[in-house]
Design a protein around this motif. Structure first.
Motif, PDB file in Angstrom:
ATOM      1  N   THR A 149       0.710  -1.175  -0.021  1.00 43.66           N
ATOM      2  CA  THR A 149       0.196   0.092  -0.065  1.00 43.66           C
ATOM      3  C   THR A 149       0.847   1.347  -0.104  1.00 43.66           C
ATOM      4  OG1 THR A 149      -0.305  -0.061   2.393  1.00 43.66           O
ATOM      5  CG2 THR A 149      -1.988  -1.266   1.174  1.00 43.66           C
ATOM      6  N   THR A 150       2.196   0.999   0.140  1.00 47.72           N
ATOM      7  CA  THR A 150       2.914   2.333   0.139  1.00 47.72           C
ATOM      8  C   THR A 150       3.280   2.573  -1.585  1.00 47.72           C
ATOM      9  OG1 THR A 150       5.126   1.232   0.037  1.00 47.72           O
ATOM     10  CG2 THR A 150       4.031   1.823   2.281  1.00 47.72           C
ATOM     11  N   THR A 151       2.957   1.783  -2.390  1.00 43.89           N
ATOM     12  CA  THR A 151       3.135   2.016  -3.880  1.00 43.89           C
ATOM     13  C   THR A 151       2.571   3.483  -4.150  1.00 43.89           C
ATOM     14  OG1 THR A 151       2.675  -0.508  -4.547  1.00 43.89           O
ATOM     15  CG2 THR A 151       2.264   1.169  -6.103  1.00 43.89           C
ATOM     16  N   THR A 152       3.150   4.019  -5.073  1.00 41.74           N
ATOM     17  CA  THR A 152       2.980   5.520  -5.574  1.00 41.74           C
ATOM     18  C   THR A 152       2.160   5.463  -6.864  1.00 41.74           C
ATOM     19  OG1 THR A 152       5.073   5.712  -6.850  1.00 41.74           O
ATOM     20  CG2 THR A 152       5.143   6.380  -4.461  1.00 41.74           C
ATOM     21  N   GLU A 153       1.477   6.574  -6.974  1.00 36.43           N
ATOM     22  CA  GLU A 153       0.737   6.552  -8.147  1.00 36.43           C
ATOM     23  C   GLU A 153       1.689   6.438  -9.441  1.00 36.43           C
ATOM     24  OE1 GLU A 153      -2.166   9.903 -10.138  1.00 36.43           O
ATOM     25  OE2 GLU A 153      -2.530   9.462  -8.008  1.00 36.43           O
ATOM     26  N   ALA A 154       2.814   7.147  -9.340  1.00 35.56           N
ATOM     27  CA  ALA A 154       4.019   6.959 -10.284  1.00 35.56           C
ATOM     28  C   ALA A 154       4.132   5.649 -10.753  1.00 35.56           C
ATOM     29  CB  ALA A 154       5.281   7.998  -9.912  1.00 35.56           C
ATOM     30  N   GLN A 155       4.552   4.584  -9.598  1.00 34.48           N
ATOM     31  CA  GLN A 155       4.889   3.445  -9.871  1.00 34.48           C
ATOM     32  C   GLN A 155       3.566   2.684 -10.554  1.00 34.48           C
ATOM     33  OE1 GLN A 155       5.678   2.581  -5.612  1.00 34.48           O
ATOM     34  NE2 GLN A 155       7.671   2.049  -6.286  1.00 34.48           N
ATOM     35  N   TYR A 156       2.544   3.022  -9.944  1.00 34.05           N
ATOM     36  CA  TYR A 156       1.394   2.350 -10.701  1.00 34.05           C
ATOM     37  C   TYR A 156       1.128   2.716 -12.280  1.00 34.05           C
ATOM     38  CZ  TYR A 156      -3.762   2.208 -12.012  1.00 34.05           C
ATOM     39  OH  TYR A 156      -4.906   2.008 -12.879  1.00 34.05           O
ATOM     40  N   LEU A 157       1.349   3.931 -12.549  1.00 34.82           N
ATOM     41  CA  LEU A 157       1.464   4.313 -13.941  1.00 34.82           C
ATOM     42  C   LEU A 157       2.679   3.613 -14.718  1.00 34.82           C
ATOM     43  CD1 LEU A 157       0.525   8.146 -13.477  1.00 34.82           C
ATOM     44  CD2 LEU A 157      -1.082   6.066 -14.414  1.00 34.82           C
ATOM     45  N   GLN A 158       3.727   3.481 -14.144  1.00 33.12           N
ATOM     46  CA  GLN A 158       4.668   2.956 -14.700  1.00 33.12           C
ATOM     47  C   GLN A 158       4.487   1.249 -15.014  1.00 33.12           C
ATOM     48  OE1 GLN A 158       8.298   2.770 -12.511  1.00 33.12           O
ATOM     49  NE2 GLN A 158       9.424   1.772 -13.933  1.00 33.12           N
ATOM     50  N   VAL A 159       3.683   0.789 -14.081  1.00 36.47           N
ATOM     51  CA  VAL A 159       3.245  -0.693 -14.582  1.00 36.47           C
ATOM     52  C   VAL A 159       2.104  -0.465 -15.424  1.00 36.47           C
ATOM     53  CG1 VAL A 159       1.402  -2.427 -13.498  1.00 36.47           C
ATOM     54  CG2 VAL A 159       3.151  -1.248 -12.018  1.00 36.47           C
ATOM     55  N   ILE A 160       1.332   0.189 -15.785  1.00 34.62           N
ATOM     56  CA  ILE A 160       0.285   0.316 -16.838  1.00 34.62           C
ATOM     57  C   ILE A 160       1.217   0.718 -18.133  1.00 34.62           C
ATOM     58  CG2 ILE A 160      -1.476   1.952 -17.752  1.00 34.62           C
ATOM     59  CD1 ILE A 160      -2.862   2.166 -15.353  1.00 34.62           C
ATOM     60  N   GLU A 161       2.329   1.480 -18.084  1.00 31.20           N
ATOM     61  CA  GLU A 161       2.966   1.826 -19.184  1.00 31.20           C
ATOM     62  C   GLU A 161       3.563   0.422 -19.664  1.00 31.20           C
ATOM     63  OE1 GLU A 161       5.572   2.833 -22.252  1.00 31.20           O
ATOM     64  OE2 GLU A 161       3.938   4.131 -21.285  1.00 31.20           O
ATOM     65  N   GLY A 162       3.943  -0.355 -18.883  1.00 27.31           N
ATOM     66  CA  GLY A 162       4.756  -1.584 -19.171  1.00 27.31           C
ATOM     67  C   GLY A 162       3.671  -2.492 -19.815  1.00 27.31           C
ATOM     68  N   LYS A 163       2.490  -2.853 -18.904  1.00 25.71           N
ATOM     69  CA  LYS A 163       1.871  -4.206 -19.181  1.00 25.71           C
ATOM     70  C   LYS A 163       0.896  -3.750 -20.390  1.00 25.71           C
ATOM     71  CE  LYS A 163      -2.049  -4.178 -15.997  1.00 25.71           C
ATOM     72  NZ  LYS A 163      -2.551  -5.044 -14.891  1.00 25.71           N
ATOM     73  N   THR A 164       0.451  -2.676 -20.805  1.00 19.48           N
ATOM     74  CA  THR A 164      -0.715  -2.191 -21.480  1.00 19.48           C
ATOM     75  C   THR A 164      -0.259  -1.240 -22.576  1.00 19.48           C
ATOM     76  OG1 THR A 164      -2.331  -2.810 -19.723  1.00 19.48           O
ATOM     77  CG2 THR A 164      -3.060  -1.675 -21.476  1.00 19.48           C
TER      78      THR A 164
END
Length: 339
Positions: A171-186
């Motif tokens: 739950t300490t994941t940042t929004e920037a990290q989340y968007l990086q996941v989206i950039e990669g997987k989709t």
């Protein structure tokens, strides 16, 4: 705030936009589908059997449709885009097979997932086979530039999936990290799918980059809506079990917003169910209640609309015509799924 543009959102809803895009490139899509079926064949009977299960499971073929339409938008009249659209679909399908194993998913597009029917080991290995087929198609095309774009997208997809695994249950994941996941997987594959349309047409770099931006922002909007649907949709609408992200402890934007805006007691709830994985039968409903209470679904979809506006703006450098209008309307298709 929406980007000013002469390109209007589709007024009649997302499914009409998908139907219109499909109709526009129907002949090319039929050729692409025949090529997909042909390249799935193998003397090892389990390979075409398992591959056919997921390829024929009712997918929208959105990514190959984007390749076909982008090539037409750029004035291409050859056949390379058909082969490359099949390549894009194989990359996408391979990642789906691998994802469902990692996520232990029971459903895919409303049907039993391949791993649920055939087991994890066959699903992983057939996913590898489809990746290999994709690279065979790239080599057959013969363009080092295309090979560079699609191979880079493939490695980025893998990085995105690994990053999602790393941030899962945190739950300490940042929004920037989340968007990086989206950039990669989709988003990376959406961007590659559209960019190669300009490459095969030998268009200027500016048009390549415009289509890259269109695909990347469209893919981001698509994934944001998917993440919202996991907490709001009926199972039939989502095509997978509702609440899968919750049960797997995935950190998505609806969760990040609800966590950030919540009380300390609410944050304790999120830590228990996502980090400690202590989930009871009523916890999904409570998660949905908290997400609704803090407007997280609404704000996630609005964020998707901002990315959609960027996708529309990227099309403005292309002349008006049926291809540009169809690609613009697909932005609404991706976002309208949240209705």
């Amino acid at each position: 705030m929406s980007v000013a543009s002469p390109i209007n959102r589709a007024a009649s809803g997302g499914e009409d936009a998908l139907t219109a895009l499909t109709a526009l490139v129907r002949a090319d899509l039929e050729s692409c589908n025949r090529l997909i079926v042909d390249k799935m064949q193998s003397p090892v009977a389990l390979i075409p059997q398992l591959a056919a299960h997921i390829v024929a499971a009712g997918g929208k073929r959105l990514r190959p449709l984007l390749t076909l339409a982008a090539a037409r938008l750029c004035g291409y009249r050859g056949n390379r885009h058909v082969l490359l659209a099949a390549c894009v679909e194989f990359i996408h399908t391979a990642t789906l097979l691998h994802d469902d194993v990692v996520d232990e998913s029971a459903l895919r597009r409303g049907q039993a997932s391949a791993n649920a029917l055939f087991g994890n080991k066959p699903s992983v290995l057939v996913g590898d086979f489809l990746f290999a087929r994709a690279f065979e198609l790239m080599v057959e095309d013969g363009s080092l530039k295309v090979l560079g774009i699609l191979s880079a997208a493939s490695s980025t997809i893998a990085e995105g999936e690994v990053l999602q695994l790393v941030t899962q249950n945190d739950t300490t994941t940042t929004e920037a990290q989340y968007l990086q996941v989206i950039e990669g997987k989709t988003a990376a594959l959406f961007a590659a799918a559209t960019r190669i349309g300009a490459v095969v047409a030998d268009r200027p770099l500016a048009e390549e980059e415009a289509l890259d931006t269109y695909g990347r922002t469209l893919g981001t909007a698509f994934q944001l809506v998917d993440d919202a649907l996991d907490y709001s949709a009926a199972q039939e609408q989502l095509g997978k079990t509702v609440g899968d992200d919750f049960r797997e402890g995935k950190i998505t934007l609806p969760v990040l917003l609800a966590f950030e805006r919540g009380t300390e007691a609410e944050r304790g709830f999120w830590r228990r169910v996502l980090e400690e994985r202590e989930q009871g039968p009523e916890d999904l409903a409570e998660a949905q209640r908290l997400i609704a209470r803090h407007g997280a679904l609404h704000d996630t979809v609005e964020r998707a609309r901002l990315y959609g506006d960027q996708a529309l703006a990227a099309l403005r450098s292309f002349p008006d015509g049926p291809e540009r209008r169809a690609l613009a309307d697909i932005v609404e298709f991706c976002i309208a799924r949240a209705r």
